[in-house]
Design an enzyme around this catalytic site. Sequence first.
Site, PDB file in Angstrom:
ATOM      1  N   GLU A  45       0.871  -1.184   0.000  1.00  0.00           N
ATOM      2  CA  GLU A  45       0.000   0.000   0.000  1.00  0.00           C
ATOM      3  C   GLU A  45       0.914   1.242   0.000  1.00  0.00           C
ATOM      4  O   GLU A  45       1.760   1.386   0.875  1.00  0.00           O
ATOM      5  CB  GLU A  45      -0.885  -0.020   1.263  1.00  0.00           C
ATOM      6  CG  GLU A  45      -1.658   1.243   1.573  1.00  0.00           C
ATOM      7  CD  GLU A  45      -2.609   1.649   0.446  1.00  0.00           C
ATOM      8  OE1 GLU A  45      -3.503   0.883   0.092  1.00  0.00           O
ATOM      9  OE2 GLU A  45      -2.404   2.763  -0.114  1.00  0.00           O
ATOM     10  N   ARG A  91     -13.138  -0.305   6.757  1.00  0.00           N
ATOM     11  CA  ARG A  91     -13.732   1.020   6.997  1.00  0.00           C
ATOM     12  C   ARG A  91     -14.224   1.609   5.682  1.00  0.00           C
ATOM     13  O   ARG A  91     -15.263   2.236   5.601  1.00  0.00           O
ATOM     14  CB  ARG A  91     -12.666   1.930   7.611  1.00  0.00           C
ATOM     15  CG  ARG A  91     -13.221   2.827   8.678  1.00  0.00           C
ATOM     16  CD  ARG A  91     -12.137   3.494   9.444  1.00  0.00           C
ATOM     17  NE  ARG A  91     -10.956   3.784   8.631  1.00  0.00           N
ATOM     18  CZ  ARG A  91      -9.915   4.452   9.050  1.00  0.00           C
ATOM     19  NH1 ARG A  91      -9.880   4.915  10.264  1.00  0.00           N
ATOM     20  NH2 ARG A  91      -8.880   4.685   8.271  1.00  0.00           N
ATOM     21  N   TYR A  92     -13.455   1.364   4.632  1.00  0.00           N
ATOM     22  CA  TYR A  92     -13.827   1.873   3.309  1.00  0.00           C
ATOM     23  C   TYR A  92     -15.163   1.285   2.866  1.00  0.00           C
ATOM     24  O   TYR A  92     -16.042   1.986   2.366  1.00  0.00           O
ATOM     25  CB  TYR A  92     -12.722   1.527   2.295  1.00  0.00           C
ATOM     26  CG  TYR A  92     -13.048   2.023   0.922  1.00  0.00           C
ATOM     27  CD1 TYR A  92     -12.670   3.304   0.527  1.00  0.00           C
ATOM     28  CD2 TYR A  92     -13.779   1.247   0.039  1.00  0.00           C
ATOM     29  CE1 TYR A  92     -13.023   3.778  -0.719  1.00  0.00           C
ATOM     30  CE2 TYR A  92     -14.128   1.712  -1.198  1.00  0.00           C
ATOM     31  CZ  TYR A  92     -13.741   2.974  -1.573  1.00  0.00           C
ATOM     32  OH  TYR A  92     -14.097   3.446  -2.804  1.00  0.00           O
ATOM     33  N   ASP A 132      -8.896   1.041  -6.844  1.00  0.00           N
ATOM     34  CA  ASP A 132      -9.245   2.374  -7.359  1.00  0.00           C
ATOM     35  C   ASP A 132     -10.090   2.221  -8.621  1.00  0.00           C
ATOM     36  O   ASP A 132      -9.741   1.450  -9.520  1.00  0.00           O
ATOM     37  CB  ASP A 132      -7.976   3.167  -7.655  1.00  0.00           C
ATOM     38  CG  ASP A 132      -7.274   3.582  -6.361  1.00  0.00           C
ATOM     39  OD1 ASP A 132      -7.950   3.676  -5.326  1.00  0.00           O
ATOM     40  OD2 ASP A 132      -6.056   3.798  -6.407  1.00  0.00           O
ATOM     41  N   ASP A 163       4.187   0.179  -4.515  1.00  0.00           N
ATOM     42  CA  ASP A 163       3.402  -0.435  -5.579  1.00  0.00           C
ATOM     43  C   ASP A 163       3.318  -1.964  -5.428  1.00  0.00           C
ATOM     44  O   ASP A 163       4.347  -2.654  -5.378  1.00  0.00           O
ATOM     45  CB  ASP A 163       4.099  -0.079  -6.902  1.00  0.00           C
ATOM     46  CG  ASP A 163       3.251  -0.399  -8.117  1.00  0.00           C
ATOM     47  OD1 ASP A 163       2.263  -1.150  -7.989  1.00  0.00           O
ATOM     48  OD2 ASP A 163       3.593   0.111  -9.199  1.00  0.00           O
TER      49      ASP A 163
HETATM   50  C1  LIG Z   1     -10.309   2.562  -2.571  1.00  0.00           C
HETATM   51  S1  LIG Z   1      -8.933   2.167  -1.634  1.00  0.00           S
HETATM   52  C2  LIG Z   1      -9.388   0.621  -0.868  1.00  0.00           C
HETATM   53  C3  LIG Z   1      -8.507   0.282   0.303  1.00  0.00           C
HETATM   54  C4  LIG Z   1      -8.742  -1.104   0.942  1.00  0.00           C
HETATM   55  N1  LIG Z   1      -8.470  -2.188   0.016  1.00  0.00           N
HETATM   56  C5  LIG Z   1     -10.129  -1.252   1.520  1.00  0.00           C
HETATM   57  O1  LIG Z   1     -10.938  -2.004   0.988  1.00  0.00           O
HETATM   58  O2  LIG Z   1     -10.403  -0.584   2.524  1.00  0.00           O
HETATM   59  C6  LIG Z   1      -7.778   1.632  -2.911  1.00  0.00           C
HETATM   60  C7  LIG Z   1      -6.375   1.496  -2.370  1.00  0.00           C
HETATM   61  O3  LIG Z   1      -5.513   0.964  -3.370  1.00  0.00           O
HETATM   62  C8  LIG Z   1      -4.249   1.576  -3.209  1.00  0.00           C
HETATM   63  N2  LIG Z   1      -3.478   1.406  -4.454  1.00  0.00           N
HETATM   64  C9  LIG Z   1      -3.694   1.986  -5.655  1.00  0.00           C
HETATM   65  N3  LIG Z   1      -2.772   1.597  -6.545  1.00  0.00           N
HETATM   66  C10 LIG Z   1      -1.958   0.729  -5.909  1.00  0.00           C
HETATM   67  C11 LIG Z   1      -0.810  -0.023  -6.293  1.00  0.00           C
HETATM   68  N4  LIG Z   1      -0.298   0.051  -7.526  1.00  0.00           N
HETATM   69  N5  LIG Z   1      -0.231  -0.816  -5.368  1.00  0.00           N
HETATM   70  C12 LIG Z   1      -0.735  -0.899  -4.105  1.00  0.00           C
HETATM   71  N6  LIG Z   1      -1.816  -0.213  -3.687  1.00  0.00           N
HETATM   72  C13 LIG Z   1      -2.414   0.592  -4.573  1.00  0.00           C
HETATM   73  C14 LIG Z   1      -4.594   3.021  -2.876  1.00  0.00           C
HETATM   74  O4  LIG Z   1      -3.546   3.708  -2.237  1.00  0.00           O
HETATM   75  C15 LIG Z   1      -5.784   2.833  -1.944  1.00  0.00           C
HETATM   76  O5  LIG Z   1      -5.412   2.745  -0.586  1.00  0.00           O
END
Ligand SMILES: C[S@@+](CC[C@H](N)C(=O)[O-])C[C@H]1O[C@@H](n2cnc3c(N)ncnc32)[C@H](O)[C@@H]1O
Length: 226
Positions: free
Chosen positions: A82, A206-207, A131, A109
């Site tokens: 993350e 939480r999301y 995302d 990443d």
């Molecule tokens: C909408 S949030 C969901 C967070 C978590 N999975 C949840 O359900 O609560 C999407 C997450 O994906 C992460 N993210 C986006 N691109 C990423 C990547 N290439 N590698 C790791 N994490 C990534 C973002 O920083 C963000 O925290």
Amino acid sequence: MKDPTTLRRLYGRSKGRPLRAGQSDLIERLLPQLSLPDEGPIDARALFGDDRPLHFEIGFGAGEHLAYRADLLPDHGFIGAEPFLNGVAGALGHIRDRHLANVRLHMGDALEVLARLPDASLRFAYLLHPDPWPKARHAKRRMVNPGPLDLIAAKLAPGGELRLGTDDPVYCRWAMMVMGGRRDFDWLAESARDFLTRPGGWPETRYEAKARREGREVWYFRYRRC
Ligand SMILES: C[S@@+](CC[C@H](N)C(=O)[O-])C[C@H]1O[C@@H](n2cnc3c(N)ncnc32)[C@H](O)[C@@H]1O
């Protein structure tokens, strides 16, 4: 890789509110102890000293799901990636509070980590509320695309499981279309209502709770690597 989803293309933030003192302390002291090594193999033996089953969570947010699963399965090894600093601080808090010794983190990443994992080394991969990249012209940046999926498929052992959750209706349809076209994953749905029902052992983050409060539906997908 055909469809790069890189840090530079993060949809959301990589840094949010300033960290509280306790969180900064976790980042400075606990994160280095749990971080993946910068180089070399990242298999179960190198990370945990034995050949335990490995789980990998892509974009763990604040780490609620990662910590829950690691607590549930103390003999398994968990790796989470993350890039969002505040999320990593949140995950470290859960790891400390639950005294978890079976979690390793990468602040960055997830695709970089996946690329370093040995093929067929994962029992589970988790992609929860990725995302959305809702605009059609940005669709190639979604994690659910041939490039990232090929990588996930290569790293999952046969019989391993990919869990995908989303609260975005566009992403839901997209995922069904893209995953439906793959021969290397079987959708583990037993009935038409399956993807509306939270599977066991899949806690609410939480999301996800926020999405529900705001009136959005949540869909759950489980795929087995053939
Ligand atoms: C909408 S949030 C969901 C967070 C978590 N999975 C949840 O359900 O609560 C999407 C997450 O994906 C992460 N993210 C986006 N691109 C990423 C990547 N290439 N590698 C790791 N994490 C990534 C973002 O920083 C963000 O925290």
